[in-house]
Design a protein around this motif. Structure first.
Motif, PDB file in Angstrom:
ATOM      1  N   SER A 134     110.009  44.913  48.675  1.00 47.19           N
ATOM      2  CA  SER A 134     108.843  44.173  48.021  1.00 47.19           C
ATOM      3  C   SER A 134     107.859  45.152  48.023  1.00 47.19           C
ATOM      4  N   ALA A 135     107.252  45.195  46.632  1.00 50.70           N
ATOM      5  CA  ALA A 135     106.275  45.111  46.403  1.00 50.70           C
ATOM      6  C   ALA A 135     104.805  45.256  46.549  1.00 50.70           C
ATOM      7  N   SER A 136     103.408  46.130  46.652  1.00 49.95           N
ATOM      8  CA  SER A 136     102.220  45.574  46.742  1.00 49.95           C
ATOM      9  C   SER A 136     101.493  46.440  46.130  1.00 49.95           C
ATOM     10  N   ILE A 137     100.887  46.344  44.760  1.00 52.13           N
ATOM     11  CA  ILE A 137     100.131  47.053  44.305  1.00 52.13           C
ATOM     12  C   ILE A 137      98.415  46.684  45.282  1.00 52.13           C
ATOM     13  N   SER A 138      98.211  48.207  45.497  1.00 50.77           N
ATOM     14  CA  SER A 138      96.763  48.074  45.881  1.00 50.77           C
ATOM     15  C   SER A 138      95.714  48.237  45.073  1.00 50.77           C
ATOM     16  N   MET A 139      94.500  47.123  44.390  1.00 54.68           N
ATOM     17  CA  MET A 139      93.779  47.064  44.061  1.00 54.68           C
ATOM     18  C   MET A 139      92.181  47.614  44.148  1.00 54.68           C
ATOM     19  N   GLU A 140      92.435  47.719  45.892  1.00 51.23           N
ATOM     20  CA  GLU A 140      91.194  48.829  46.018  1.00 51.23           C
ATOM     21  C   GLU A 140      91.032  49.607  46.866  1.00 51.23           C
ATOM     22  N   VAL A 141      90.056  50.726  47.293  1.00 53.33           N
ATOM     23  CA  VAL A 141      90.852  51.455  48.468  1.00 53.33           C
ATOM     24  C   VAL A 141      89.564  51.461  48.914  1.00 53.33           C
ATOM     25  N   LEU A 142      89.580  50.881  50.583  1.00 57.11           N
ATOM     26  CA  LEU A 142      88.207  50.650  51.425  1.00 57.11           C
ATOM     27  C   LEU A 142      88.127  51.521  52.374  1.00 57.11           C
ATOM     28  N   LYS A 143      89.112  52.180  52.349  1.00 61.37           N
ATOM     29  CA  LYS A 143      89.141  52.889  53.497  1.00 61.37           C
ATOM     30  C   LYS A 143      90.182  54.903  53.822  1.00 61.37           C
ATOM     31  N   SER A 144      89.888  55.730  53.396  1.00 62.52           N
ATOM     32  CA  SER A 144      91.000  56.840  52.962  1.00 62.52           C
ATOM     33  C   SER A 144      90.620  57.563  53.579  1.00 62.52           C
ATOM     34  N   GLY A 145      91.364  59.128  54.257  1.00 67.43           N
ATOM     35  CA  GLY A 145      91.349  59.613  55.047  1.00 67.43           C
ATOM     36  C   GLY A 145      92.065  60.551  56.083  1.00 67.43           C
ATOM     37  N   THR A 146      92.002  61.812  55.784  1.00 67.89           N
ATOM     38  CA  THR A 146      92.963  62.496  56.841  1.00 67.89           C
ATOM     39  C   THR A 146      93.296  62.498  57.733  1.00 67.89           C
TER      40      THR A 146
END
Length: 154
Positions: A134-146
């Motif tokens: 089942s795949a879901s498409i990300s509509m918006e990045v709310l937080k991202s980091g390493t």
């Protein structure tokens, strides 16, 4: 055992691994040689696993993120090894996690456009048997980091 200066060095390097040792030393109130020795110790003891460059995904042509949730009926080591090899050979799959709950795995896939997901999906199912995807498409990045929190390190 890490002290507050070590934690501060780790925090600063997570934000920008290209910082000069002299800049780091100044920010943590150490001499350049003492700061350099601490960084070397942090690398040798495994606190610093590697230094990387984070690329701009828009400029790299892969702005779309799809999360694929995978179910399988196979849980033997040989199947897992094949699955790990298959997904490891696909550069668009940038993360893969084994899960608890209703799905067995989640894959983070970066793509030039959502339609390209079908290419990746076919690459996987041609080589390894899956029960459900089942795949879901990300509509918006709310937080991202390493970065990871440093206060828990011992």
């Amino acid at each position: 055992m890490l002290d507050e200066r070590d934690r501060r060095i780790l925090t600063l390097l997570q934000e920008d691994a290209s910082l000069a040792v002299s800049t780091l030393a100044e920010r943590v109130h150490l001499s350049v040689s003492a700061c350099s020795r601490r960084i070397q110790r942090l690398e040798e003891t495994g606190y610093i696993a590697r230094r990387i460059v984070v690329l701009d995904r828009e400029r790299m042509g892969v702005p779309t993120t799809v999360f694929a949730l995978v179910k399988t009926t196979h849980h033997a080591d040989d199947w897992i090894d094949i699955f790990r090899k298959v997904i490891g050979e696909i550069p668009e799959i940038v993360e893969a996690h084994r899960l608890t709950g209703n799905y067995d795995y989640i894959l983070k896939v970066v793509l030039p456009r959502v339609e390209h997901y079908d290419v990746i999906y076919k690459q996987i199912v041609r080589k390894v048997e899956l029960f459900d995807v089942s795949a879901s498409i990300s509509m918006e990045v709310l937080k991202s980091g390493t970065g990871v929190p440093v206060e828990y390190a011992r």
